[in-house]
Write an enzyme that holds these catalytic residues in place. Structure first.
Site, PDB file in Angstrom:
ATOM      1  N   LEU A   1      -3.351  -8.910  -3.203  1.00 28.18           N
ATOM      2  CA  LEU A   1      -4.742  -9.429  -3.879  1.00 28.18           C
ATOM      3  C   LEU A   1      -5.584 -10.540  -2.976  1.00 28.18           C
ATOM      4  O   LEU A   1      -4.783 -11.011  -2.138  1.00 28.18           O
ATOM      5  CB  LEU A   1      -4.172 -10.039  -4.999  1.00 28.18           C
TER       6      LEU A   1
ATOM      7  N   HIS B   1       8.931 -10.751  -8.827  1.00 28.60           N
ATOM      8  CA  HIS B   1       9.740 -10.203  -7.477  1.00 28.60           C
ATOM      9  C   HIS B   1      10.938 -10.067  -7.653  1.00 28.60           C
ATOM     10  O   HIS B   1      11.702 -11.029  -8.064  1.00 28.60           O
ATOM     11  CB  HIS B   1       9.018 -11.339  -6.760  1.00 28.60           C
TER      12      HIS B   1
ATOM     13  N   THR C   1      -0.176 -17.343  -6.229  1.00 26.68           N
ATOM     14  CA  THR C   1      -1.058 -18.142  -5.323  1.00 26.68           C
ATOM     15  C   THR C   1      -1.415 -17.073  -4.016  1.00 26.68           C
ATOM     16  O   THR C   1      -1.049 -15.804  -4.103  1.00 26.68           O
ATOM     17  CB  THR C   1      -0.383 -19.273  -4.516  1.00 26.68           C
TER      18      THR C   1
ATOM     19  N   GLN D   1      18.130  -7.911 -15.575  1.00 32.06           N
ATOM     20  CA  GLN D   1      17.995  -9.550 -15.403  1.00 32.06           C
ATOM     21  C   GLN D   1      16.297  -9.516 -15.566  1.00 32.06           C
ATOM     22  O   GLN D   1      15.780 -10.646 -16.235  1.00 32.06           O
ATOM     23  CB  GLN D   1      18.385 -10.290 -14.220  1.00 32.06           C
TER      24      GLN D   1
HETATM   25  C1  GAR Z   1      10.139  -4.591 -10.410  1.00 33.75           C
HETATM   26  O1  GAR Z   1      11.484  -4.260  -9.819  1.00 33.75           O
HETATM   27  C2  GAR Z   1       9.410  -5.826  -9.845  1.00 33.75           C
HETATM   28  O2  GAR Z   1      10.329  -6.680  -9.521  1.00 33.75           O
HETATM   29  C3  GAR Z   1       9.005  -5.058  -8.490  1.00 33.75           C
HETATM   30  O3  GAR Z   1       8.742  -3.675  -8.763  1.00 33.75           O
HETATM   31  C4  GAR Z   1       9.362  -3.270  -9.812  1.00 33.75           C
HETATM   32  C5  GAR Z   1       8.652  -2.758 -11.066  1.00 33.75           C
HETATM   33  O4  GAR Z   1       9.010  -1.963 -11.898  1.00 33.75           O
HETATM   34  N1  GAR Z   1       7.804  -5.734  -8.180  1.00 33.75           N
HETATM   35  C6  GAR Z   1       7.551  -6.230  -6.932  1.00 33.75           C
HETATM   36  O5  GAR Z   1       8.355  -5.837  -5.840  1.00 33.75           O
HETATM   37  C7  GAR Z   1       6.588  -7.033  -6.667  1.00 33.75           C
HETATM   38  N2  GAR Z   1       6.447  -7.516  -5.109  1.00 33.75           N
HETATM   39  P1  GAR Z   1       8.597  -1.613 -13.202  1.00 33.75           P
HETATM   40  O6  GAR Z   1       7.422  -0.854 -12.920  1.00 33.75           O
HETATM   41  O7  GAR Z   1       9.489  -0.747 -13.810  1.00 33.75           O
HETATM   42  O8  GAR Z   1       8.381  -2.842 -13.937  1.00 33.75           O
END
Ligand code: GAR
Length: 211
Positions: free
Chosen positions: A90, A106, A138, A170
């Site tokens: 972003l 994350h 941020t 989790q």
């Molecule tokens: C999740 O594991 C999330 O933590 C990660 O993408 C996945 C999305 O899964 N996010 C990142 O890596 C952001 N940097 P979802 O579409 O099933 O919620």
């Protein structure tokens, strides 16, 4: 009532966990994806939630896309914007526009393992504890004041698939919790750190030991 807009790029399981949590005082006004094929869109639409697609490929660059995204989001007058697997870097102007009301999840114990392939890198490093983090966003990628983290013991025979699958469970616990705290006005940002108003819950969840 707090208006919430959720941004996704794919399956949207974290979005589903937040919607399914039925958080009192939370009004999920829209789910927006930057990819037309994001599977989570259909799930949201089936539940009567407004959905929209803003295909980043149709924009000349990040600034143009983020400006259009801002216009779309602001149409819902959101109190909170939730990034739920929204796989876009972003711009600073976007992040600053939503300062204090933009959160992300994350799949690592930030500030470790920012960026992509977090579980793969953690396994390659032989870490014994892995985790996931909900944080305010941020301008610096995968940084920002930490709201809540969960940790898991890494098993000797863990693979990226097994670790990410257990971690997702989790994530589905801590993300709705963090949204709940926001909706209840329990999150206070003081000197760049997040404090959760009393009654103070455990800010860090450690999954049951496997020993
Ligand atoms: C999740 O594991 C999330 O933590 C990660 O993408 C996945 C999305 O899964 N996010 C990142 O890596 C952001 N940097 P979802 O579409 O099933 O919620």
């Amino acid at each position: 009532m707090k208006n919430i807009v959720i941004l996704i790029s794919g399956r949207g399981s974290n979005m589903q966990a937040i919607v399914d949590a039925q958080i009192a005082g939370a009004n999920i006004c829209a789910v927006i994806a930057n990819r037309p094929d994001a599977a989570g869109l259909a799930w949201a639409a089936e539940r009567g939630i407004a959905t929209a697609v803003l295909d980043h490929k149709l924009y000349a660059g990040r600034e143009a896309f983020d400006a259009a995204l801002t216009t779309l989001i602001d149409g819902y007058a959101p109190d909170l914007i939730v990034l739920a697997g929204f796989m876009r870097i972003l711009t600073a102007s976007f992040v600053n526009h939503y300062a204090g009301r933009l959160i992300n999840i994350h799949p690592s114990l930030l500030p470790a393992y920012t960026g992509l392939h977090t579980h793969e890198r953690a396994l390659a490093d032989g870490v014994k504890i892995a985790g996931c983090t909900v944080h305010f966003v941020t301008a610096e990628l995968d940084h920002g004041p930490i709201i809540l983290q969960a940790a898991l013991a890494v098993l000797d025979d863990d693979t990226v698939a097994s670790l990410s699958s257990r971690m997702l469970e989790q994530e589905h616990l801590i993300y709705p919790q963090a949204v709940r705290w926001f909706v209840e006005d329990r999150l206070k940002l003081i000197n760049g750190r997040v404090h959760v108003d009393s009654p103070a819950p455990a800010a860090v969840l450690i999954a049951p030991p496997v020993l």
